[in-house]
Design an enzyme around this catalytic site. Structure first.
Site, mmCIF file in Angstrom:
data_model
loop_
_atom_site.group_PDB
_atom_site.id
_atom_site.type_symbol
_atom_site.label_atom_id
_atom_site.label_comp_id
_atom_site.label_asym_id
_atom_site.label_seq_id
_atom_site.Cartn_x
_atom_site.Cartn_y
_atom_site.Cartn_z
ATOM 1 N N SER A 52 0.835 -1.197 0.000
ATOM 2 C CA SER A 52 0.000 0.000 0.000
ATOM 3 C C SER A 52 0.876 1.256 0.000
ATOM 4 O O SER A 52 1.730 1.416 -0.845
ATOM 5 C CB SER A 52 -0.965 -0.036 1.189
ATOM 6 O OG SER A 52 -1.997 0.900 1.040
ATOM 7 N N ASP A 197 -5.795 -3.599 -2.532
ATOM 8 C CA ASP A 197 -4.757 -3.291 -1.552
ATOM 9 C C ASP A 197 -4.181 -4.557 -0.910
ATOM 10 O O ASP A 197 -4.910 -5.439 -0.450
ATOM 11 C CB ASP A 197 -5.349 -2.387 -0.465
ATOM 12 C CG ASP A 197 -4.284 -1.638 0.298
ATOM 13 O OD1 ASP A 197 -3.314 -2.264 0.740
ATOM 14 O OD2 ASP A 197 -4.423 -0.405 0.449
#
Length: 719
Positions: A52, A197
């Site tokens: 991320s 993610d």
């Protein structure tokens, strides 16, 4: 001989150090503060793994970006620069600009072929985010082991729930995949995999660094602590907690795998929000402080000044952007849109040196057509040819779309107008890009309108647009401040326009209209009678719209000009012959948070007398404030205003809160109701306004000559 010191330095036996950077949204900016201290203590990094936001910082550092440059970039980033997908309004097609003035605010819903409704896969598509990611990373398809520091990024396969470890690819695409927070950012497709993610499966990827051969791990955990019970009072709070629980479980497993020789750095970010991208630099000192707490452990990994200088030489060789001209531009597989139209929007051309800013603008312009959910690019080397491939992914929920909206107009004196609007849009009906647009409005004005917009060339410069309209509305007539009559008007109209679009500038239309008008007087006043119960309409029309405002809600800069001409002509079957014109303009400038808007309006008739049912109507908030909405009615109007507003509060993703005032001068000539004044009117208004998920909201007070005053509440645009 010059290379001997470098080779000697490479022979120095030392443990291989891996830097692991966790996800954590905006909290991940603290990673830069940690890296700054690692450099201060001369700690070499041999490989980097990130998830991320950690993948973003990791990719930037691995490709050679300096800490100073990363700090500068963070200072320039904000929620809007990262996640405001809409291109600058200046780059939008004029038809999309015109939609800004509607009441529509709901998400766009796709209408399937069997009646099913489909929604976008994320609140934002990530187009703007990708532009930023390209700015901070070495572009092009590459082996990540060939970067100055070998690098890996972690994403989650949305179909299988498994971790996806990237060791090659286009850095910007990889970072985008690793940062695609479910619901907030639409998933991205890489090599046929639908990715979100990486925090869902491996937010602190210590194990990946081990597989890269790291002997010692420096793990930086900026994850979000779980919310307390009293903080779970909303749907968003509960949804966020669920994601945090999933993330925390895999983080705890990673922490348990750390060895005594590994180093854990946990910046104390407190309640700093994962979504606070407007204050990223405030996390840097926190990251630095956390790293200094383990100074003794870091010191044990320090190289000598000479060794570290040699190590840094390798890191300074960031891959230079390959901006060589391309031999061909290829538009990805399109099902509806015409690739020739897409390519016509681009300034980047074969044979020209690629300018990254220009190419990014091209991608935003393509996205601004509102036909695509995602637009990116990659370079393909094919048989000694360089091909720029534009990956324009059409909306999976198109090409049939529906949106809705609400409007409210109240002067707190019994005049409350509530409006519901719905719009259906069908795009790319043929290869030239024909579009069918239908509006239904219910409220103070009932209206149905449908237009078939047919471009005549692949660049969408010229068009023809037949359409039909039904409209029913009521207008009150005032003598001073008293309602003395009410016109009810029903219109049935059909027409056709031909025109020229000037993309981001404006539109010119010439047309003919024919129809039937049915006016009636609800409260009888004989001298105000509209005449026959049924009136034939036939007219030549012309309109010119030039719109360079940067926003229609709270513009900060730009200008707008709108001119219309309506010639009611007996040769087209009109019962009444006259020519009516209208000219409006606005100019806006901003200094800091102080904005000044100058507006002028003039209209009237060129020949003939305007019939009672088609007089110019004015009055209300910011349109001669203090008067009721539509209180002024006559043959011609001259009006000018100076409006000032100041931004009091900034919002994330929305415009903010404003306070302002307006100074206005106007004159209604030859009023329809005899006895009403045609003197110059002075009025002023003060207001508070805010952007909201349902559109702009205004609360204002107006005061005019002769003691006219009124409070106003608006949902939607008051002008």
């Amino acid at each position: 001989m010059a290379d001997e010191p470098v080779r000697a330095a490479e022979k120095v036996k030392r443990p291989k150090i891996g830097l692991v950077l966790s996800g954590g949204g905006a909290r991940g900016a603290a990673h830069v503060g940690v890296i700054k201290v690692l450099e201060e203590y001369r700690v070499p990094i041999d490989c980097i793994v990130g998830t991320s936001m950690g993948s973003l910082v990791g990719a930037a550092y691995a490709s050679g970006t300096s800490v100073a440059d990363m700090e500068k970039l963070l200072s320039e980033l904000s929620t809007n620069t990262l996640f405001q997908d809409a291109p600058p309004r200046d780059e939008l097609q004029i038809r999309r600009k015109q939609e800004d003035r509607s009441l529509l605010f709901s998400p766009e819903v796709g209408i399937g072929s069997i009646g099913g409704a489909m929604l976008p896969q994320g609140i934002v598509s990530g187009v703007q985010l990708e532009s930023v990611l390209r700015e901070i990373s070495a572009p092009g398809y590459r082996d990540f082991d060939q970067l100055p520091i070998p690098y890996r990024a972690v994403a989650t396969n949305l179909e299988t729930g498994q971790a996806v470890i990237f060791d090659k690819g286009v850095l910007a695409d990889v970072m985008r995949a690793s940062m695609s927070v479910p619901v907030a950012i639409a998933p991205t497709e890489v090599d046929g995999q639908l990715l979100v993610d990486g925090m869902l499966v491996n937010n602190l990827p210590v194990d990946v660094a081990r597989t890269m051969g790291a002997d010692i791990i420096i793990a930086v955990n900026v994850g979000t602590p779980l919310l307390k019970r009293e903080e779970l009072g909303s749907l968003l709070g509960v949804a966020g907690q669920m994601l945090s629980i999933l993330t925390e479980q895999n983080v705890q497993a990673a922490l348990a795998s750390l060895k005594s020789t590994d180093i854990l750095i946990s910046p104390e970010l407190g309640d700093f929000s994962t979504s606070d991208f407007d204050h990223l630099t405030s996390t840097l000192p926190i990251g630095e402080a956390a790293a200094r707490k383990v100074a003794d452990q870091l010191s044990s990994l320090s190289l000598s000044s000479e060794q570290y200088a040699l190590y840094r030489q390798n890191l300074s060789s960031m891959t230079v952007q390959d901006l060589r001209p391309v031999d061909k531009i290829q538009i990805g597989n399109l099902k509806h849109a015409n690739p020739e139209f897409v390519q016509s929007l681009m300034q980047t051309q074969p044979g020209k040196t690629i300018e990254q800013d220009e190419l990014d603008k091209d991608l935003r312009k393509i996205y601004g057509t509102d036909d695509f959910e995602h637009v990116s690019y990659h370079i393909l080397e094919d048989q000694e040819k360089r091909i720029l491939v534009v990956d324009a992914v059409e909306k999976s929920w198109g090409p049939n779309y529906f949106r809705s909206g609400l409007g409210l107009d109240s002067d707190f004196q019994g005049n409350d107008n509530f409006t519901i609007q719905g719009r259906f849009r069908r795009t790319w009906i043929n290869s030239l890009g024909a579009e069918w647009l239908s509006d239904l409005q219910i409220g103070h004005i009932d209206r149905f309108a449908s237009e078939f917009y047919q471009p005549l060339d692949k660049q969408h410069r010229y068009f023809v647009a037949p359409g039909v309209e039904f409209k029913q509305n009521s207008n009150d007539l005032y003598f001073n401040d008293d309602i003395i009559a009410r016109y009810d008007m029903v219109k049935y109209r059909a027409g056709v326009d031909v025109g020229r679009d000037f993309w981001g500038y404006g539109q010119l239309r010439l047309g003919v209209k024919a129809g039937l008008l049915e006016p009636s007087l609800t409260i009888r006043t004989p001298d105000l009678s509209p005449g026959d119960a049924s009136i034939s309409e036939g007219a030549f029309t012309a309109s010119l719209l030039l719109d360079k405002l940067d926003s229609v809600t709270f513009p900060q800069a730009g200008w707008l000009v709108n001119a219309t001409l309506y010639n009611s002509n007996s040769s087209l079957g009109a019962d009444d012959t006259y020519t009516k014109w209208d000219l409006r303009g606005t100019y806006v400038r901003t200094f800091g948070k102080n904005t000044f808007s100058f507006t002028g309006v003039a209209n009237g008739n060129m020949d003939g007398t305007l019939p009672n049912y088609d007089q110019n109507q004015w009055g209300g908030f910011l349109r001669q404030s203090g008067y009721r909405t539509g209180q002024l009615l006559g043959e011609s109007l001259t009006f000018g205003s100076l409006m000032y507003y100041n931004k009091l509060v900034d919002y994330q993703l929305f415009d903010g809160v404003y306070a302002g005032f307006s100074l206005e001068l106007g004159k209604m000539n030859n009023p329809l109701v005899q006895g009403n004044s045609d003197d110059l009117i002075q009025s002023t208004a003060v207001f508070l306004a805010t952007d909201s998920p349902v559109g702009p909201v205004y609360l204002g007070y107006g005061l005019a000559d002769e003691g006219y005053d009124s409070f106003y509440l608006f949902l939607g645009l008051p002008y």
